[in-house]
Every structure is written in structure tokens, then in C-alpha cells.
Design an enzyme around this catalytic site. Structure first.
Site: not given
Length: 447
Positions: A122, A328
């Protein structure tokens, strides 16, 4: 279950109740339309040809081949692919089909002796964590692997309150106070993500094994004792953001201030996560300027200068895109500003007019979906993103454009607000985050 239902919401932290200031973009950047539930292994296709270089003809039956192929990337395959180089370490990435997830995962070792853990990667958050014993069904979500037992590790240690590492959590919005028991006061972390999931526990240190013989001593992470919300069956999360708590920051002395990854399209192949720079071997990259948000070091932000569909530039006022896009890896679907998405949707529908539209997919929250029944081949327009500075990338067709026969974008944010480039659009590119040079590089066809 392989190729099963997976949650695909945002994984950037959004803890309104955990010491955060007003107007933090972690809560203002995207409404609930980005909280998606998606089917894993949706596309696995082979591009067979082009149409004036702006369209790609794709075999329809290859859209459905992923269920057979995605299970071929096993944990053993991933571990066997770990490699070392002069620049750093390279760890295989894969779609999380083994943990019922559409997120991308890596398998690492934690503790002494080392215990394998499969964790989501992440770039939209910093603090890494795994679920830890003791953790019953009311305190933790079900995961595929056994819970990490800190009592079985000779190198596990908790972090006391009052030291700089714990104080830093307050600055970076990850603090959850201190324990109030009769023993020493211990540092606690707490994170709420954009999809509503929450993790809290003890801020700790442990030995992290990246590859055989490659370890990080005293790696700071969260030993999760209470997790709620929509989570898949991964064991935890590996934070790759820009704050001091992230893996990238903690290994900067060994590997420098750059890292990259390639997210495979879901056809049974493995990608990679590479810590360190590729050296001078960057000729095949295109680069876009990268900037950070004020007072928040987590996010990697680029600015879109334009979007093209089928080779035609969309008419999007520059002000609409001016706040930028967070790159992201922990968000599945790209959330564009509303005006930009409206222009993209209109152009894409026009280019795909040969195929009947289906009603919006409520489960995916995607509104441009197609019925390809009866078509052996499907002609899909290229979708291109142009960044400030002029760098342009053509998204992979179809894996970077379509998801479950739907356009893999949504109108996730208001005009003149920040958007998110999700992991579907990043598929097959090596995405290089070079914070030292202040840019993000894209190399097509890397996995």
C-alpha cells in the site's frame, strides 16, 4: 477461495477519531462511491492487434481465462522468485487471489524464527501491521494463515510510550494513546482507512525478512490486536508511503530513497516490488514530476495534464485536474474528478458504441459496462494519461482499462479536488517512485 469476491476500497488511512486535524484529505478526497466490492480475476486477455494504433483487438474468450490461470501463482512460486541485485532487493508481487482479494500482495517473513506472512502492499499508507495473537473472531477478521504469535519470537519487542518513535505517531496521525495497565506504559497505534476498516494494537519492533539472508532488524510495525471492517484474508499490510513509519523510510539507509513495483494483470504471472533504484537503466521509463501534500508526507502525487481515448484528447479544463492524483497501490479503482470522468465516460461509450451497454454494476459501483455476448473479438480504445511535463502512458488493454467488462474508472472526487490512480490502471507498468529526484517513472510491459 481462489478468484472469489474481494473488497476494493481505498486503503489510505482516514482516522477521524485518531488525532487528525480538520480538512485532512484522507477524509475529504473521495466520497463513498470509491468503496467498491469487486470480483477478483476479472480479466486475463491477450492483445492480438491494433486499429490505427489507437484501438486494440482482444479475444473475448481470453477475458474469461483468469479463473483458470490465477491460481497458478502460488506462495512457493512467489518465494522462489525473490532476487537480489546490486541496487537492492526484488520481491515478487501477485494479485491476492490466494487470500480472496483484488489487492496486490507480497509474502515476507517476520520474527525469529521467521514466519511467512502475506500482506497487502500500500503506497497510500505508512505503518505496516499484521494480526497478532491473542485475537478471537470478535477482535480480528479471518485470515488464511495462522496469526503471528509474538510470544514465539526471540526478537519481538514492544515500544514504550514517551520515546521519539511513539511521539512520531501523533504527528503522522497513527497514534492511539498508551496502555493503562499496571505494567509499563506501551505505545499503541490506530488507523482507520478510507474503506472504513480499522486496525489498532501495540506499536512494536521485530526482525523482518525480505528474502533468504536479507533481514531488517528492529523493524517498527503494528502488532494488531483489534481489526474491524471490510478486510480480505491477507495477514496484514505493508506500508510504502513517505512517512517515517513506512518500510521505504526505514530501509532508506540500505537501499536509498527510491523503490518500484510492477502489478501483474492477473494472468498467472508474478510482478515485483523492488527496493532501491534501477541505477542508470531508466531509458525505457517516462517520468512525471511528483509532489507531496502540505503537512502530510504519506502520499505520492502527480498532476494529470490530459486524458485521451482512442487517440483523441478530451476537453478537460486544466483547473479540474489541478490538485493532482495520488498514486495508490492499495485502491483498486481510479477516482477521477467529476468533470474529467464525465468526459472520459462519454468518449469511451462513443468509441464502444458497437457493443450494447448493460445497466450499472451495483456491486462494483461502475456505470459503463458492456454485453460482449456473441463477439469473439472485442475492439477496445486505448486510454492514455498525460502528466505535467508531457509524459504520456497508454494503459494496458484490456487489463488496465476494463474490469468485469466495465470501464475501470469512477467519478470519485469533486472538480478541483485530489483524485486517486488505483491499481487497475497501474497494471503491467513498473512504477518507480524516486523521491530523491522528485519524480515518478513508468515503464510499460514490465510484468
Amino acid at each position: 477461495m481462489a478468484c472469489g469476491l474481494a473488497s476494493g476500497g481505498e486503503r489510505w488511512p482516514a482516522p477521524p477519531s485518531l488525532s487528525r486535524p480538520p480538512m485532512d484529505p484522507r477524509t475529504t478526497m473521495a466520497p463513498s462511491s470509491l468503496l467498491l466490492s469487486v470480483i477478483l480475476c476479472s480479466l486475463c486477455a491477450v492483445a492480438l492487434g491494433g486499429n490505427a494504433h489507437n484501438f486494440v483487438v482482444v479475444q473475448r474468450n481470453s477475458f474469461e481465462s483468469t479463473e483458470r490461470a490465477c491460481s497458478s501463482v502460488t506462495r512457493e512460486t512467489v518465494l522462489a522468485g525473490t532476487t537480489l541485485s546490486d541496487a537492492g532487493v526484488r520481491i515478487p508481487t501477485s494479485l491476492g487471489d490466494a487470500v480472496d482479494s483484488l489487492e496486490y500482495v507480497v509474502t515476507l517473513g517476520i520474527g525469529t524464527p521467521s514466519v511467512q506472512q502475506t500482506v497487502l502492499i500500500d503506497t497510500g499508507s505508512d505503518l505496516s501491521w499484521v494480526q497478532c495473537k491473542p485475537c478471537n473472531s470478535s477482535e480480528c477478521y479471518p485470515q488464511k494463515d495462522p496469526l503471528f504469535d509474538s510470544n514465539s519470537s526471540s526478537t519481538y519487542a514492544t515500544i514504550p510510550c514517551g520515546i521519539d518513535a511513539c511521539k512520531q505517531l501523533v504527528h503522522d496521525f497513527y497514534n492511539h494513546g498508551c496502555t493503562n495497565g499496571t505494567g509499563p506504559s506501551l505505545c499503541q497505534y490506530g488507523i482507520q482507512y478510507g474503506d472504513g476498516s480499522v486496525t489498532t494494537g501495540l506499536y512494536s519492533t521485530e526482525t523482518l525478512t525480505l528474502a533468504p539472508g536479507v533481514t531488517i532488524s528492529n523493524f517498527s510495525f503494528g502488532c494488531g490486536r483489534n481489526q474491524t471492517g471490510p478486510n480480505d484474508k491477507y495477514d496484514g499490510l505493508l506500508g510504502l508511503g513517505g512517512a517515517p513509519e513506512s518500510l521505504v523510510s526505514q530501509v532508506a539507509e540500505q537501499y536509498g530513497d527510491a523503490f518500484s513495483y510492477c502489478l501483474p494483470p492477473g494472468n498467472g504471472t508474478a510482478g515485483f516490488l523492488a527496493l532501491g533504484t534501477p541505477g542508470n537503466n531508466t531509458a525505457s521509463f517516462v517520468f512525471a514530476p511528483m509532489h507531496k501534500l502540505a503537512h502530510i508526507s504519506t502520499f505520492y502525487v502527480v498532476t494529470l495534464a490530459g486524458i485521451s481515448v482512442g487517440g483523441k484528447q478530451l476537453n478537460i479544463p486544466p483547473a479540474v485536474l489541478s490538485k493532482g492524483m495520488i498514486i495508490d497501490s492499495g485502491t483498486v479503482i481510479t477516482g477521477l474528478q467529476l468533470t474529467a470522468y464525465s468526459a472520459l465516460r462519454s468518449a469511451f461509450r462513443s468509441a464502444m458504441s458497437a457493443y450494447p451497454l448493460l445497466p450499472p454494476n451495483v456491486d462494483l459501483e461502475l456505470d459503463t459496462c458492456y454485453n460482449f455476448t456473441g463477439h469473439s473479438n472485442v475492439t477496445v480504445p486505448k486510454v492514455s494519461l498525460t502528466f505535467s511535463g508531457g509524459a504520456t502512458i497508454d494503459l494496458d488493454v484490456p487489463s488496465g482499462v476494463l474490469l468485469q467488462d466495465c470501464l475501470a474508472f469512477t467519478g470519485g472526487t469533486y472538480d478541483n479536488s485530489i483524485g486517486i490512480i488505483g491499481n487497475v490502471n497501474q497494471r503491467t507498468f513498473e512504477v518507480l517512485f524516486d523521491t530523491g529526484r522528485g519524480n515518478v517513472g513508468f515503464r510499460p510491459g514490465a510484468c
